[in-house]
Design a protein around this motif. Structure first.
Motif, PDB file in Angstrom:
ATOM      1  N   ARG A 206       0.852  -1.022   0.072  1.00  0.00           N
ATOM      2  CA  ARG A 206      -0.142   0.184   0.027  1.00  0.00           C
ATOM      3  C   ARG A 206       1.072   1.621  -0.386  1.00  0.00           C
ATOM      4  O   ARG A 206       0.324   2.457  -0.451  1.00  0.00           O
ATOM      5  CB  ARG A 206      -0.898   0.025   1.201  1.00  0.00           C
ATOM      6  N   LEU A 207       2.013   1.193   0.904  1.00  0.00           N
ATOM      7  CA  LEU A 207       2.798   2.561   0.692  1.00  0.00           C
ATOM      8  C   LEU A 207       3.373   2.440  -0.580  1.00  0.00           C
ATOM      9  O   LEU A 207       3.735   3.304  -0.862  1.00  0.00           O
ATOM     10  CB  LEU A 207       3.915   2.600   1.549  1.00  0.00           C
ATOM     11  N   ASP A 208       4.346   1.642  -0.919  1.00  0.00           N
ATOM     12  CA  ASP A 208       4.405   1.506  -2.114  1.00  0.00           C
ATOM     13  C   ASP A 208       3.775   2.185  -3.770  1.00  0.00           C
ATOM     14  O   ASP A 208       3.996   3.476  -4.328  1.00  0.00           O
ATOM     15  CB  ASP A 208       5.043   0.476  -2.908  1.00  0.00           C
ATOM     16  N   SER A 209       2.743   2.008  -3.676  1.00  0.00           N
ATOM     17  CA  SER A 209       1.640   2.298  -4.408  1.00  0.00           C
ATOM     18  C   SER A 209       1.760   3.587  -4.077  1.00  0.00           C
ATOM     19  O   SER A 209       1.466   4.541  -5.144  1.00  0.00           O
ATOM     20  CB  SER A 209       0.156   1.554  -4.295  1.00  0.00           C
ATOM     21  N   LEU A 210       1.212   4.459  -2.921  1.00  0.00           N
ATOM     22  CA  LEU A 210       0.747   5.576  -2.185  1.00  0.00           C
ATOM     23  C   LEU A 210       2.561   6.133  -2.749  1.00  0.00           C
ATOM     24  O   LEU A 210       2.881   7.332  -3.637  1.00  0.00           O
ATOM     25  CB  LEU A 210       1.307   6.126  -1.112  1.00  0.00           C
ATOM     26  N   ALA A 211       3.215   6.349  -2.859  1.00  0.00           N
ATOM     27  CA  ALA A 211       4.738   6.460  -3.355  1.00  0.00           C
ATOM     28  C   ALA A 211       5.159   6.803  -4.658  1.00  0.00           C
ATOM     29  O   ALA A 211       5.196   7.448  -5.267  1.00  0.00           O
ATOM     30  CB  ALA A 211       5.875   5.888  -3.128  1.00  0.00           C
ATOM     31  N   GLU A 212       4.004   5.516  -5.124  1.00  0.00           N
ATOM     32  CA  GLU A 212       4.428   5.626  -6.823  1.00  0.00           C
ATOM     33  C   GLU A 212       3.124   6.589  -7.266  1.00  0.00           C
ATOM     34  O   GLU A 212       3.954   7.626  -8.081  1.00  0.00           O
ATOM     35  CB  GLU A 212       3.722   4.282  -7.341  1.00  0.00           C
ATOM     36  N   VAL A 213       2.055   7.130  -6.640  1.00  0.00           N
ATOM     37  CA  VAL A 213       1.106   7.874  -7.461  1.00  0.00           C
ATOM     38  C   VAL A 213       1.562   9.385  -6.983  1.00  0.00           C
ATOM     39  O   VAL A 213       1.336   9.894  -7.439  1.00  0.00           O
ATOM     40  CB  VAL A 213      -0.050   7.624  -6.040  1.00  0.00           C
ATOM     41  N   ALA A 214       2.291   8.943  -6.165  1.00  0.00           N
ATOM     42  CA  ALA A 214       2.885  11.123  -5.609  1.00  0.00           C
ATOM     43  C   ALA A 214       3.690  11.259  -6.405  1.00  0.00           C
ATOM     44  O   ALA A 214       4.414  12.110  -7.134  1.00  0.00           O
ATOM     45  CB  ALA A 214       3.342  11.071  -4.226  1.00  0.00           C
TER      46      ALA A 214
END
Length: 75
Positions: A30-38
């Motif tokens: 989930r955190l990796d996904s949020l980092a990619e979106v950012a």
């Protein structure tokens, strides 16, 4: 009977450890996904700023051309 209780305790411990590990993996994903979106949002913002800058420069150049043409027409 002790062996059965020990076995049940061992299975419960392994099951708990397995769930904790899966939760940690899910949280990391989930955190990796949020980092990619950012990251993608940041890239989009930079590209938009470039496009805005180019548009502003083109508008300024067009305005300068009109001012020069008007000044030449007056002379």
């Amino acid at each position: 009977m002790k062996k059965v209780l020990l076995f049940v305790a061992l299975v419960a411990t392994l099951g708990f450890a397995s769930c904790t590990n899966k939760q940690a993996e899910a949280e990391k994903a989930r955190l990796d996904s949020l980092a990619e979106v950012a990251r993608l949002d940041s890239i989009a913002a930079v590209e938009q700023a470039k496009a805005d800058s180019i548009a502003a420069a083109a508008a300024a150049a067009a305005a300068d051309t009109l001012v020069e043409a008007a000044a030449a027409a007056v002379k």
